[in-house]
Scaffold this motif. Structure first.
Motif, PDB file in Angstrom:
ATOM      1  N   GLU A  30       0.846  -1.193   0.000  1.00 22.11           N
ATOM      2  CA  GLU A  30       0.000   0.000   0.000  1.00 22.11           C
ATOM      3  C   GLU A  30       0.880   1.240   0.000  1.00 22.11           C
ATOM      4  OE1 GLU A  30      -3.717   1.939   2.573  1.00 22.11           O
ATOM      5  OE2 GLU A  30      -2.877  -0.006   3.157  1.00 22.11           O
ATOM      6  N   THR A  31       0.352   2.326  -0.550  1.00 21.30           N
ATOM      7  CA  THR A  31       1.040   3.621  -0.497  1.00 21.30           C
ATOM      8  C   THR A  31       0.077   4.671   0.047  1.00 21.30           C
ATOM      9  OG1 THR A  31       0.440   3.988  -2.826  1.00 21.30           O
ATOM     10  CG2 THR A  31       2.658   3.142  -2.375  1.00 21.30           C
ATOM     11  N   LYS A  74       0.696  -1.212  -9.187  1.00 19.62           N
ATOM     12  CA  LYS A  74      -0.426  -0.262  -9.214  1.00 19.62           C
ATOM     13  C   LYS A  74      -0.398   0.636  -7.977  1.00 19.62           C
ATOM     14  CE  LYS A  74      -3.763  -3.418  -7.056  1.00 19.62           C
ATOM     15  NZ  LYS A  74      -5.083  -4.096  -7.201  1.00 19.62           N
ATOM     16  N   GLU A  75       0.118   0.104  -6.854  1.00 11.85           N
ATOM     17  CA  GLU A  75       0.210   0.911  -5.640  1.00 11.85           C
ATOM     18  C   GLU A  75       1.147   2.103  -5.832  1.00 11.85           C
ATOM     19  OE1 GLU A  75      -1.270  -3.044  -4.633  1.00 11.85           O
ATOM     20  OE2 GLU A  75       0.549  -2.392  -5.682  1.00 11.85           O
ATOM     21  N   ASN A  78      -0.465   4.612  -8.186  1.00  9.52           N
ATOM     22  CA  ASN A  78      -1.551   5.344  -7.535  1.00  9.52           C
ATOM     23  C   ASN A  78      -1.072   6.547  -6.729  1.00  9.52           C
ATOM     24  OD1 ASN A  78      -3.609   3.788  -8.556  1.00  9.52           O
ATOM     25  ND2 ASN A  78      -3.714   2.421  -6.789  1.00  9.52           N
ATOM     26  N   SER A  80       0.390   9.046  -7.732  1.00  4.40           N
ATOM     27  CA  SER A  80       0.123  10.275  -8.494  1.00  4.40           C
ATOM     28  C   SER A  80      -1.280  10.809  -8.236  1.00  4.40           C
ATOM     29  CB  SER A  80       0.296  10.008 -10.002  1.00  4.40           C
ATOM     30  OG  SER A  80      -0.666   9.069 -10.450  1.00  4.40           O
ATOM     31  N   LYS A  81      -2.204   9.924  -7.844  1.00  5.48           N
ATOM     32  CA  LYS A  81      -3.587  10.332  -7.588  1.00  5.48           C
ATOM     33  C   LYS A  81      -3.793  10.791  -6.148  1.00  5.48           C
ATOM     34  CE  LYS A  81      -5.146   6.752 -10.832  1.00  5.48           C
ATOM     35  NZ  LYS A  81      -5.940   5.495 -10.956  1.00  5.48           N
ATOM     36  N   MET A  82      -2.787  10.594  -5.319  1.00  3.40           N
ATOM     37  CA  MET A  82      -2.946  10.866  -3.886  1.00  3.40           C
ATOM     38  C   MET A  82      -2.508  12.265  -3.474  1.00  3.40           C
ATOM     39  SD  MET A  82      -1.683   7.271  -2.246  1.00  3.40           S
ATOM     40  CE  MET A  82      -2.463   5.716  -2.701  1.00  3.40           C
TER      41      MET A  82
END
Length: 415
Positions: A30-31, A74-75, A78, A80-82
């Motif tokens: 997870e990130t 994918k983590e 992702n 970049s979306k956070m």
């Protein structure tokens, strides 16, 4: 006609090439990205320890972190979306497969920053973590506190530089400085605190209670509150004490919500620091649990200070503890009007967050979030308001007794 391919396009192509050919595996679970008024934290959680290198680059300002032996996942993508639109530290985050054995993360910054990158061993509820903390170099760590103090346009002389507005005006009675109260919502960010059966997180509800209490205190002409944590981000225990002292707080109130393995256990509690041992086995258990916040929230070993580990307390702190007990008793008497008490007296233990040597400090356990009924109450706006009111009236009741704390040599408190 020749066409140039951008670096982003090259990374994009390389990402797919390396990903589909399976040159490396990924252990990333997870990130997370935690923005705050003071710094932004990026956390990469994995099943195994991460091998990494990093560098700061300029023109433009950015941080590059290479994860060795990790395939792009994918983590990582992702991340970049956070990035929050309100984040004033991090502009964007990009992730790509740099080579068959390395995933690269590029963190674009708004300004020159100091970065701390460190690893954390597994601790419940997390696995291995790589933490990237980014501190803008142009940020004053006291700015957020001073901004809160200035909201009422009554920034005390002890915190205010000499300005035209602070020059002597017409003669009259001296302006009374407000009592400054530091409100410390427990946990935050990586550290959720206790979690109820319905998923209620301690870090969320105690921040809500603290904000309601701040509003009450700020409406009182004799008081002013500052939030040690104003959002969902992590603040180390030692930093909480430092921030309260930097704001020259007269009182320190840490707000929490209990949890225990037996769901039937209930009630509110108030704690003060102990010079010796804990006043009960439960107080010792709770202090150990709360003091583990730095392990869960994630503190770089470089941030540890020998002063925080001292077990001997000087005489000034002994006097401060006596005032803390008095403050705690006044708050306890008000809280029992809202909720039943877990203990009818102020308990004591070695809470790290209460170790300011010159500031009366208490820790309020508002209720047991592990108790279904009290978890429901903690989620209620009406109940949070009642809790905030009880702490507020407890503080006012304490101040009316003209306590012997040091700030009364400089100020007076009138009814």
């Amino acid at each position: 006609m020749y066409r140039f391919i951008s670096l982003e396009a090259i990374l994009f192509i390389a990402t797919f090439f390396f990903s589909f050919n399976g040159f490396a595996g990924s252990s990333i679970k997870e990130t997370r990205v935690w923005p705050s008024p003071e710094y932004t934290r990026i956390t990469i959680e994995s099943n195994t320890p991460l091998k990494y290198t990093y560098m700061n680059l300029t023109n433009p300002e950015r941080i590059v972190v290479d994860l060795n032996g990790e395939a792009l996942s994918k983590e990582l993508i992702n991340l970049s979306k956070m990035v929050s639109a309100k984040d004033t530290t991090i502009k964007s985050i990009r992730a790509a497969q740099f080579n068959p054995n390395t995933s690269r993360i590029v963190i674009d910054l708004f300004a020159s920053s100091t970065v701390k990158v460190f690893s954390l061993l597994p601790t419940k509820p997390y696995g291995y973590r790589l933490v990237v903390d980014v501190y803008p170099n142009n940020f004053d760590p006291l700015a957020n506190l001073l901004e809160q103090l200035n909201e009422k346009n009554i920034l005390p002389e002890k915190n205010r530089e000499l300005t035209a507005n602070s020059l002597p005006q017409k003669k009259g009675p001296p302006k009374k400085e407000p009592i400054i109260i530091a409100l410390d919502p427990g946990h935050g960010g990586e550290d959720p605190g206790a979690i109820g059966a319905k998923g209620t997180k301690e870090k969320i509800v105690v921040l809500q209670v603290a904000k309601r209490l701040k509003k009450l205190l700020d409406q009182d002409p004799d008081m002013k509150a500052v939030l040690i944590r104003s959002g969902d981000y992590f603040v180390p225990l030692g930093t909480r004490v430092k921030k309260a002292r930097a704001a020259k707080a007269d009182l320190f109130i840490s707000i929490h919500a209990d949890a225990f393995r037996k769901k039937s256990v209930s009630g509110s509690s108030v704690f003060a620091l102990s010079e010796r041992g804990a006043s009960s086995a439960f107080a010792k258990y709770l202090a150990n649990k709360e003091n583990a916040a730095d392990l869960i929230g994630g503190v770089s070993i470089d941030d540890k200070e020998p002063a925080l580990a001292r077990t001997l307390l000087d005489l000034s702190q002994s006097a401060t503890i006596n005032d803390s007990l008095k403050l705690g008793n006044h708050v306890l008497r008000e809280i029992k009007k809202v909720n039943n008490l877990h203990k009818k007296y102020v308990e004591q233990a070695g809470f790290a967050v209460l170790k300011a040597p010159d500031t009366p400090s208490i820790l309020v356990e508002t209720a047991f979030i592990s108790n279904p009924g009290e978890e429901k109450n903690l989620r209620s706006v009406a109940y949070q308001n009642k809790l905030a009111n009880s702490i507020y009236f407890g503080i006012k009741s304490y101040l009316k007794t003209q306590p012997s704390i040091a700030f009364y040599t400089k100020k007076s408190f009138d009814e």
